[in-house]
Design an enzyme around this catalytic site. Structure first.
Site, mmCIF file in Angstrom:
data_model
loop_
_atom_site.group_PDB
_atom_site.id
_atom_site.type_symbol
_atom_site.label_atom_id
_atom_site.label_comp_id
_atom_site.label_asym_id
_atom_site.label_seq_id
_atom_site.Cartn_x
_atom_site.Cartn_y
_atom_site.Cartn_z
ATOM 1 C CE1 TYR A 45 -12.784 -40.712 -32.573
ATOM 2 C CE2 TYR A 45 -12.968 -40.153 -34.895
ATOM 3 C CZ TYR A 45 -13.040 -41.086 -33.879
ATOM 4 O OH TYR A 45 -13.364 -42.378 -34.168
ATOM 5 C CE LYS A 65 -12.558 -38.384 -22.708
ATOM 6 N NZ LYS A 65 -13.541 -38.558 -23.794
ATOM 7 C CE1 TYR A 66 -8.906 -38.792 -24.062
ATOM 8 C CE2 TYR A 66 -9.581 -36.504 -24.383
ATOM 9 C CZ TYR A 66 -9.683 -37.851 -24.719
ATOM 10 O OH TYR A 66 -10.542 -38.245 -25.699
ATOM 11 C CD GLU A 83 -10.963 -46.055 -33.797
ATOM 12 O OE1 GLU A 83 -10.823 -45.943 -32.565
ATOM 13 O OE2 GLU A 83 -12.088 -45.987 -34.345
ATOM 14 C CG ASP A 125 -16.300 -54.356 -33.788
ATOM 15 O OD1 ASP A 125 -16.071 -54.583 -32.578
ATOM 16 O OD2 ASP A 125 -17.390 -53.971 -34.212
ATOM 17 C CG MET A 126 -13.891 -53.621 -28.983
ATOM 18 S SD MET A 126 -13.649 -52.506 -27.571
ATOM 19 C CE MET A 126 -13.552 -50.912 -28.357
ATOM 20 C CD GLU A 183 -11.442 -41.448 -25.298
ATOM 21 O OE1 GLU A 183 -12.090 -40.525 -24.775
ATOM 22 O OE2 GLU A 183 -10.497 -41.247 -26.071
ATOM 23 C CD GLU A 212 -21.662 -42.155 -26.399
ATOM 24 O OE1 GLU A 212 -20.508 -42.417 -26.774
ATOM 25 O OE2 GLU A 212 -22.072 -41.005 -26.207
#
Lengths: 610, 610
Positions: free
Chosen positions: A214, A223-224, A277, A304-305, A320, A329
């Site tokens: 991370y 990116k952010y 998360e 888990d989403m 992301e 991924e």
């Protein structure tokens, strides 16, 4: 063992009397005693007109011939890593360096420069002709040993012996790749030590990432920034009065949450953030940050989403989950699971992403991939910071005008996707709608050996804000972004491609209930007549960023069944049949000359776990 | 799993509208329900003139296209042995079956024949068109299942349902290969059960042969007849009054000794036979035969012919040391050691032998060779009775007129060889004079996959008496000889060859102080212009036997250094340099499209022990 290859002399007579492909091989390098091809006149000023064009073509053919000899020898030596190469740059080089690109994919250890290669500048000091300058500067990426010879023979009026090495040091100091490597914040600087190193791609869905991972990725300044800008613009496009719900799906240690809060503040909108998360270690950090930074602005949800429930539906889903190849991924599968959180008019950031491919030559990467004596290692896509590689394809349609650009788009994923059938829980009952396939035609202008494919992604976050590692567009879309190196799809056996050939690449993204994997296969062709077929090249589609999208492929993905799977329903299959008949028309006028095996059939060697 | 490939319909419109390479694939075979290509007119009488030639060419291209599909599928399936093939012969076949030969190298398990394929003969019974008849008869070697369909639909006036199967049984009974297999004394009969079976070649020098091996080879009626005839004629060519000494080098259990005695008797010459043998088991048999049959006519000598001494020098040295590729059982090295026994004007029977090569396609042999999961097994020459194979080369010079015939000569050995330096014991101090190399150019008329090479030998025993397993000359030189099956040099990876390509094969016979081995390598090319080079094709040399020798290669062998050996002195090296420049001229107008690896480099996988 070193092998010296002399790049050919500029010889306008060469059309009548081509240099033997074998005469380019000299004996082992002895500095200060570089071999000279006898009787070949050296012209630094080429003749004009058609004769010049012919001479340039012939020169390119000769450089190809020198490389052919090298290729034959290293193939016969089975890519032995003890075999390296010394390039003799004595003879002048052509102005266009395209044909020299192939040496960047080879083990060039020495570059020989006799004093006679140098010309005198206005003041009488030795300097190199422009094309040789450029080639040396580009070669600095590989840190070759430069072998100077005959420097004490007083060929130049000024500077003496030291002038030659001083000039080479100057070229090194002004080399773009050396400068980029020294510049803090550049990808080249960030990636030092990782060049051409094969890394297995992350499996963030199956594995919980480590804190250090991370931390590495949170460092990316670009990116952010782009994520914040995308959320900011999405907020601005919504009315100020209405409460807006943002859901960060896969919050990790919170960088996207922080950026969302910053965008909310900047846009002066009334918004609330949910952060989902599944990694318990990262969740601890989120809880800490909630207490210390985000009180009242954020609600954390553990799980888990694809399984948890959420209190209220969101207007904006931010994630992301992208890999180097976009979907590798499992972003499509994860976001399918999170679409339940989205209001009917809600949006996803990213809103879409595409996968891109280019044929690659690299003896280094081929040797790395086969160093593990296992079939699996040659059927696994790797994350690699490319350096000693050469993209074999060229822009332009090739002899038959039927090829796409140098780097081509494979397929696209869009979120939310409205046409998927969902079950009672709001989830798709199978994953077959996430299968994809592409058949790409590449023009190969110069002879080379195909060792695999480079994979890139490009994502639209919101509007014209995006992320890209596409080599031609990354600088205009997300310059200096560090988080993704390209993907490398290796081949089990190298495939030789002659000049002016066509390479037809098939790649599939396939799935069962537990896994997602890629399969890849290629065929090579030569054009047997010059007539382009009746197929018209497709129009380019509008693009994100400031660069125009040069892809000739359709913006909607194309589908074809896997060679090994019978029963998968693939959406758009009727379209695939139509493409087959296009394909048969395309075969008219092409002669097949070779093919690879099918790689990673049925996901036997590499897959991502759902 | 079976795959049905429909051989294409005879369609004169096909030039404008070629059949898709993918449309030839039907679903799994269901007898009595053969798929029909809709809308394709079937003409049994082709149109005349240029249109006919075009139509035939197009038909061949379509048959090639059907095979391309099969090749792609089985490559993608990695030559899985569970994948076999059903050929649908419904559509009429072309009159020339050349283009169909490739199916003989494939796993054809079913041949589908709908009743509509049959035509009526004069009496109204169903028969097959001539080309289909021939193809079926030739296919009987592979024992396919013939699937008849629609036989009850009364398409033919006479014979009823049974007439179709009766006719097929008639074709089987009159198939040349079936007849040959049934004929006692034929090679086909002798070799039953050995077809396409890989055998490691004998190492009679390193190993002592078993008695059963001697017994098998002593059965050959043709070989010993020709040996006796050669000795007989050699004796006749010497004066009657002088005592003649014959030495049999490697007498085994004595068949050559017996034949020599028979020749002496027939020729009415005063001759004595020495018999040298190193195998103690065989020597016991020789001693027994000396006592019982050969008293006073023969002297036995026990030991290695390279080391023992002999009482008197011989006029005629007779040996049977040849392998399938001529020199592959070390006849040159053994005879070098025995030349000490020969008087200055003495002769050797055989007096010379040549090795011959042809490029081969055979998925069966490829699968056999790689079934042992070891690199060695794909770099070892095997002795094989070929059946499911297809020689890919064609006669004629190819597009560029630079290619030799279908089967080409690699090199030659002659005995006695007068130009070798000998040491004090009469032995050559090194073996480098027995190294050989050849570079052969083959024309490949039809697309195919190269899986390896067929190796053959031809020997001159004396005058015009010889031994040959060369496929085009064996019947005129030594018909029905059983002792040698051809050699098969496998490839590690198949090499796809397009139609009208050229294959350049390099093969070396190399040696150190303890071993002899072969190395092989191939490159494929396409002609990029139609102009033949200035090289003239070489004239053919006179031949033994009644057949004319069609080889375009020089009768003296050519040499080139091994890619992996620096320091071997190879005789004729100056000549090799000259050939290199020929080679560079030849490259003009050719575009390289592929290559194999170098096989058995440095003898790592297979060798013969000295």
């Amino acid at each position: 063992m070193n092998l010296a290859v002399r790049l050919p002399v500029y010889d306008p007579h060469a059309i009548q009397d081509p240099i033997s492909p074998l005469s380019g091989v000299a004996n082992k390098v002895t500095p200060n005693a570089t071999p000279v091809v006898p009787g070949s006149p050296r012209l630094t000023t080429p003749p004009n007109g058609q004769k010049q064009i012919n001479a340039v073509k012939s020169l390119e053919a000769q450089i190809d011939a020198a490389w052919e000899v090298w290729d034959l020898i290293r193939t016969i030596c089975e890519y032995n890593t003890r075999l390296s190469l010394a390039l003799d740059l004595g003879p002048p080089l052509p102005n266009s360096l395209d044909v020299l690109n192939k040496w960047s994919a080879e083990a060039v250890r020495y570059i020989c420069l006799p004093a006679s290669t140098f010309i005198a500048n206005a003041k009488g000091y030795p300097v190199l002709p422009k094309p040789t300058q450029t080639f040396i500067r580009d070669s600095m990426a590989h840190r070759p040993n430069i072998v100077l010879s005959s420097v004490s023979s007083n060929l130049h009026a000024r500077g003496g012996e030291d002038a030659y090495s001083q000039y080479i040091k100057h070229l090194e100091a002004t080399s773009p790749i050396v400068l980029a490597t020294r510049k803090a914040g550049s990808v080249e600087n960030f990636a030092q030590g990782y060049q051409d190193f094969l890394q297995a791609p992350l499996q963030p869905l199956m594995d919980n990432l480590h804190s250090i991972t991370y931390q590495t990725f949170e460092q990316d300044p670009v990116k952010y920034r782009n994520y914040e800008e995308a959320v900011y613009r999405a907020l601005l496009d919504r009315p100020q009065a209405v409460r807006i719900v943002i859901c960060v799906a896969g919050a990790g240690r919170g960088p996207l949450v922080a950026r969302c809060l910053s965008a909310i503040q900047r846009s002066d909108r009334n918004a609330f953030v949910y952060a989902v998360e599944k990694n318990p270690n990262a969740f601890v950090t989120l809880q800490h940050r909630l207490r210390s930074e985000w009180q009242g602005k954020v609600k954390l949800l553990f799980g888990d989403m694809r399984q948890i429930t959420i209190d209220e539906q969101a207007d904006i889903l931010v994630s992301e989950l992208l890999g180097s190849f976009g979907d590798n991924e499992l972003s499509p599968e994860c976001l399918d699971g999170a679409m339940r959180f989205l209001k009917p008019g809600g949006i996803s950031i990213p809103s879409s992403y595409t996968a891109h491919l280019a044929p690659l030559s690299s003896s280094k990467l081929y040797n790395e991939a086969r160093s593990v004596k296992d079939l699996k290692s040659l059927e696994t896509p790797y994350v690699v910071m490319f350096q000693a590689v050469n993209v074999l394809s060229g822009d332009g349609g090739g002899a038959s005008s039927r090829c796409g650009p140098k780097v081509q788009e494979c397929w696209e994923f869009e979120h939310p996707r409205r046409d998927v059938v969902l079950d009672g829980r709001g989830l798709p009952p199978t994953n077959t709608h996430n299968t994809r396939s592409a058949k790409l035609n590449f023009h190969i202008p110069h002879a080379g050996v195909l060792h695999g494919f480079a994979g890139y992604f490009e994502a639209v976050l919101y509007g014209n804000i995006g992320l890209s590692i596409h080599p031609h567009r990354k600088n205009s879309i997300s310059k200096d972004m560090l988080s993704w190196f390209p993907l490398f799809f290796p081949l089990r056996e190298p495939l030789y491609l002659p000049r002016n050939s066509e390479l037809h690449v098939s790649i599939w993204r396939l799935t069962n209930q537990r896994q997602v994997w890629y399969e890849w296969h290629a065929e090579s062709f030569l054009s047997i007549d010059g007539t382009p077929s009746e197929m018209t090249t497709r129009q380019s589609t509008p693009s994100i960023g400031t660069a125009s999208r040069s892809s000739l492929l359709p913006s909607s993905p194309s589908f074809a069944s896997s060679p090994l799977i019978d029963a998968v329903e693939i959406p758009g299959e009727r379209k695939a049949q139509r493409e087959d008949s296009d394909y048969s028309r395309m075969m008219d006028g092409l002669l097949k000359i070779g093919h690879t095996g099918l790689h990673n059939a049925d996901g036997r060697s590499s897959w991502m776990g759902l």
